[in-house]
Design a protein around this motif. Structure first.
Motif, mmCIF file in Angstrom:
data_model
loop_
_atom_site.group_PDB
_atom_site.id
_atom_site.type_symbol
_atom_site.label_atom_id
_atom_site.label_comp_id
_atom_site.label_asym_id
_atom_site.label_seq_id
_atom_site.Cartn_x
_atom_site.Cartn_y
_atom_site.Cartn_z
ATOM 1 N N GLU A 302 0.837 -1.207 0.000
ATOM 2 C CA GLU A 302 0.000 0.000 0.000
ATOM 3 C C GLU A 302 0.869 1.253 0.000
ATOM 4 O O GLU A 302 0.519 2.263 -0.634
ATOM 5 N N GLU A 303 1.991 1.189 0.673
ATOM 6 C CA GLU A 303 2.903 2.337 0.711
ATOM 7 C C GLU A 303 3.451 2.646 -0.677
ATOM 8 O O GLU A 303 3.628 3.813 -1.044
ATOM 9 N N TYR A 304 3.722 1.592 -1.471
ATOM 10 C CA TYR A 304 4.192 1.816 -2.840
ATOM 11 C C TYR A 304 3.179 2.645 -3.627
ATOM 12 O O TYR A 304 3.533 3.595 -4.341
ATOM 13 N N ILE A 328 2.926 -11.483 3.538
ATOM 14 C CA ILE A 328 2.886 -12.088 2.196
ATOM 15 C C ILE A 328 4.319 -12.245 1.683
ATOM 16 O O ILE A 328 5.246 -11.573 2.133
ATOM 17 N N TYR A 329 4.451 -13.174 0.721
ATOM 18 C CA TYR A 329 5.757 -13.421 0.121
ATOM 19 C C TYR A 329 5.944 -12.496 -1.073
ATOM 20 O O TYR A 329 5.153 -12.513 -2.021
ATOM 21 N N PHE A 330 7.001 -11.691 -1.055
ATOM 22 C CA PHE A 330 7.369 -10.929 -2.250
ATOM 23 C C PHE A 330 8.773 -10.369 -2.069
ATOM 24 O O PHE A 330 9.282 -10.241 -0.958
ATOM 25 N N ASP A 331 9.381 -10.071 -3.194
ATOM 26 C CA ASP A 331 10.667 -9.375 -3.243
ATOM 27 C C ASP A 331 10.352 -7.887 -3.322
ATOM 28 O O ASP A 331 9.748 -7.430 -4.297
ATOM 29 N N SER A 332 10.745 -7.140 -2.307
ATOM 30 C CA SER A 332 10.327 -5.734 -2.226
ATOM 31 C C SER A 332 10.781 -4.933 -3.441
ATOM 32 O O SER A 332 10.015 -4.116 -3.981
ATOM 33 N N LEU A 333 12.020 -5.173 -3.906
ATOM 34 C CA LEU A 333 12.502 -4.426 -5.070
ATOM 35 C C LEU A 333 11.710 -4.790 -6.314
ATOM 36 O O LEU A 333 11.265 -3.915 -7.074
ATOM 37 N N ARG A 334 11.515 -6.112 -6.548
ATOM 38 C CA ARG A 334 10.795 -6.542 -7.749
ATOM 39 C C ARG A 334 9.336 -6.111 -7.701
ATOM 40 O O ARG A 334 8.757 -5.746 -8.731
ATOM 41 N N GLN A 337 9.050 -2.618 -8.764
ATOM 42 C CA GLN A 337 9.173 -2.522 -10.215
ATOM 43 C C GLN A 337 7.862 -2.917 -10.899
ATOM 44 O O GLN A 337 7.460 -2.310 -11.902
ATOM 45 N N VAL A 338 7.202 -3.974 -10.378
ATOM 46 C CA VAL A 338 5.927 -4.410 -10.956
ATOM 47 C C VAL A 338 4.904 -3.267 -10.916
ATOM 48 O O VAL A 338 4.245 -2.956 -11.923
ATOM 49 N N ILE A 339 4.766 -2.636 -9.763
ATOM 50 C CA ILE A 339 3.783 -1.554 -9.622
ATOM 51 C C ILE A 339 4.157 -0.373 -10.503
ATOM 52 O O ILE A 339 3.295 0.224 -11.169
ATOM 53 N N ASP A 340 5.440 -0.016 -10.543
ATOM 54 C CA ASP A 340 5.888 1.096 -11.396
ATOM 55 C C ASP A 340 5.567 0.828 -12.857
ATOM 56 O O ASP A 340 5.122 1.721 -13.591
ATOM 57 N N TYR A 411 8.288 -11.474 -12.778
ATOM 58 C CA TYR A 411 8.475 -11.228 -11.349
ATOM 59 C C TYR A 411 7.369 -11.868 -10.517
ATOM 60 O O TYR A 411 7.631 -12.461 -9.461
ATOM 61 N N MET A 412 6.129 -11.770 -10.973
ATOM 62 C CA MET A 412 5.018 -12.318 -10.192
ATOM 63 C C MET A 412 5.099 -13.841 -10.098
ATOM 64 O O MET A 412 4.869 -14.429 -9.043
ATOM 65 N N GLU A 413 5.452 -14.491 -11.192
ATOM 66 C CA GLU A 413 5.557 -15.950 -11.166
ATOM 67 C C GLU A 413 6.711 -16.411 -10.292
ATOM 68 O O GLU A 413 6.599 -17.421 -9.587
ATOM 69 N N LYS A 414 7.821 -15.685 -10.306
ATOM 70 C CA LYS A 414 8.966 -16.070 -9.486
ATOM 71 C C LYS A 414 8.741 -15.759 -8.011
ATOM 72 O O LYS A 414 9.490 -16.242 -7.162
ATOM 73 N N GLN A 415 7.727 -14.962 -7.703
ATOM 74 C CA GLN A 415 7.376 -14.697 -6.307
ATOM 75 C C GLN A 415 6.308 -15.667 -5.791
ATOM 76 O O GLN A 415 5.803 -15.519 -4.680
#
Length: 436
Positions: A302-304, A328-334, A337-340, A411-415
């Motif tokens: 949500e902060e992103y 939740i599981y995610f890579d913060s940097l990736r 990038q997804v949202i951007d 990125y989403m699939e690898k997360q």
């Protein structure tokens, strides 16, 4: 050295065997001299046939002898037989001396010895010939063949072909040497693979950074445009109220600010151009990207989006609700990038406000729905937008390389999550993130 010792031992055994064969063959064919009992029997039979009236010619032919009817003890004809070593016996049937019976058997014994000698020579020559061929074969098998294999192997290594193994033979003279060479090949191949992987990883990092730097640069440029418009309006208002005494201090300050904004915008454009060059140079070699999802708070997501609301763009990001509080599981940097990438695409191609909503799916996933009110994506192009380098018809006149949605899906699939996208009064992207 064991192979050479075996060859020498085998050669010695074969040569000794040949020698024993010749020795026993000689004994078997040994010429033992005259058999006098045989000749005495022949002489008695000769007497009987002579008394029976057989002619001289038949007697000589039947007993392979010569009969000299002469009562002289020494004669010219007998001297010839004596000198040649022939067997000369008295011919005296019924006790009456009539002459001599001669068996010239010396030549027969000599011929026998000659035949045996010839046979022995041929046998010995054949044995030595076969031993020579066997020795040549063993030398080729244990010495020359391994060297030829090493030569071919080194030629393949020189060509850079590290996938061809070097055969390792159990009784090879160069067994340990060959094994070391093959281990060296394996290490070289592993080193080359590591080098290739490192090179690919570096190119991936450069391509990722280049692509992702473009998004904040675009934000900087958009902010500069907003500031430029804002300060120019203020400048125009000040100019209308300026007195004849000249420019006011505020006007000078605004002018200085406009120059700085213009400078920032120009520098951002320069960086953008450089990033375009870097992306172009590394696009074709982009194969693998590292993504390391870990446990994170859902509030980070949500902060992103809240940060995207203050980017200075005319397309507003509107959060319709708050994300459920969980891990939740995610890579913060990736994930950033997804949202951007998604927000950037909506602003570029739709130019409308962007609505974001959150909900839970089956209790295992958090779903993020991002929707704009633009024209959407043509239906025939919709299945292709996540393919690498694909650019739709609406993007032909805009800068880009067709990597944005490809990276989003990757990125989403690898997360451990996923992505869905469709047209619904605009373009909508749904992101699924796995809950802890």
């Amino acid at each position: 050295m064991k192979q050479i010792s075996r060859i020498a031992l085998l050669f010695t055994i074969l040569m000794v065997g040949t020698l024993l064969l010749l020795i026993f063959g000689y004994k078997k064919n040994d010429y033992r001299g005259r058999d006098m009992a045989y000749y005495n029997d022949c002489l008695i039979s000769l007497y009987s046939d002579y008394k029976a009236g057989l002619s001289e010619e038949k007697l000589e032919s039947g007993y392979n002898c010569d009969i000299v009817f002469s009562k002289e003890v020494v004669s010219t004809e007998l001297t010839k037989y004596y000198s040649s070593g022939a067997l000369v016996l008295d011919f005296a049937p019924d006790g009456e001396y009539l002459g001599k019976v001669v068996w010239n058997d010396v030549n027969e014994g000599l011929e026998l010895v000659q035949r045996y000698t010839r046979r022995s020579i041929v046998l010995f020559w054949t044995a030595v010939l076969m031993l020579g061929y066997i020795l040549l074969f063993l030398v080729w098998f244990f010495l020359i063949r391994p060297v030829a294999e090493l030569k071919n192997f080194s030629a393949e290594i020189a060509k850079g072909n590290l996938d061809v193994p070097l055969p390792i033979h159990k009784y090879n003279l160069f067994g340990s040497f060959t094994e070391s060479f093959d281990i060296m090949r394996e290490e070289l191949r592993a080193a080359r693979e590591r080098e290739i992987e490192a090179g690919v990883a570096k190119k991936e990092m450069v391509a990722e950074l280049s692509h992702d730097i473009k998004t904040p640069i675009a934000t900087i440029q958009a902010t500069c445009e907003v500031l430029d418009m804002k300060y120019r309006r203020k400048m125009a208002a000040i100019k209308e109220t300026e007195t004849a005494d000249g420019r006011s201090e505020e006007a000078a300050e605004l002018s200085d600010t406009l120059e700085k904004v213009a400078s920032i915008s120009a520098k951002a454009e320069t960086v953008n151009s450089l990033m375009n060059n870097v992306v172009h140079a590394t696009l074709e070699e982009l194969d693998r990207i590292e993504v390391n999802p870990v446990e994170n708070s859902s509030g980070i997501i949500e902060e992103y989006f809240n940060n995207m609301k203050n980017s200075g763009s005319e397309s507003a990001v509107i959060l319709d609700n708050h994300i459920p509080k969980c891990l939740i599981y995610f890579d913060s940097l990736r994930m950033e990038q997804v949202i951007d990438n998604i927000i950037g695409n909506s602003r570029k191609y739709a130019g409308t406000d962007i609505h974001v909503s959150f909900d839970e799916v089956s209790g295992d996933y958090i779903r993020i729905r991002i929707s704009d009110s633009g024209p959407g994506v043509p239906e025939d192009e919709l299945p292709l937008i996540t393919e690498k380098y694909f650019r739709g018809s609406s993007g032909k006149d805009r800068a880009g390389y067709g990597l944005g949605m490809y990276l989003v899906k990757l990125y989403m699939e690898k997360q451990g999550g996923g992505i869905e996208y469709y047209n619904d009064n605009g373009f909508t992207v749904e992101l699924l993130l796995k809950k802890v």
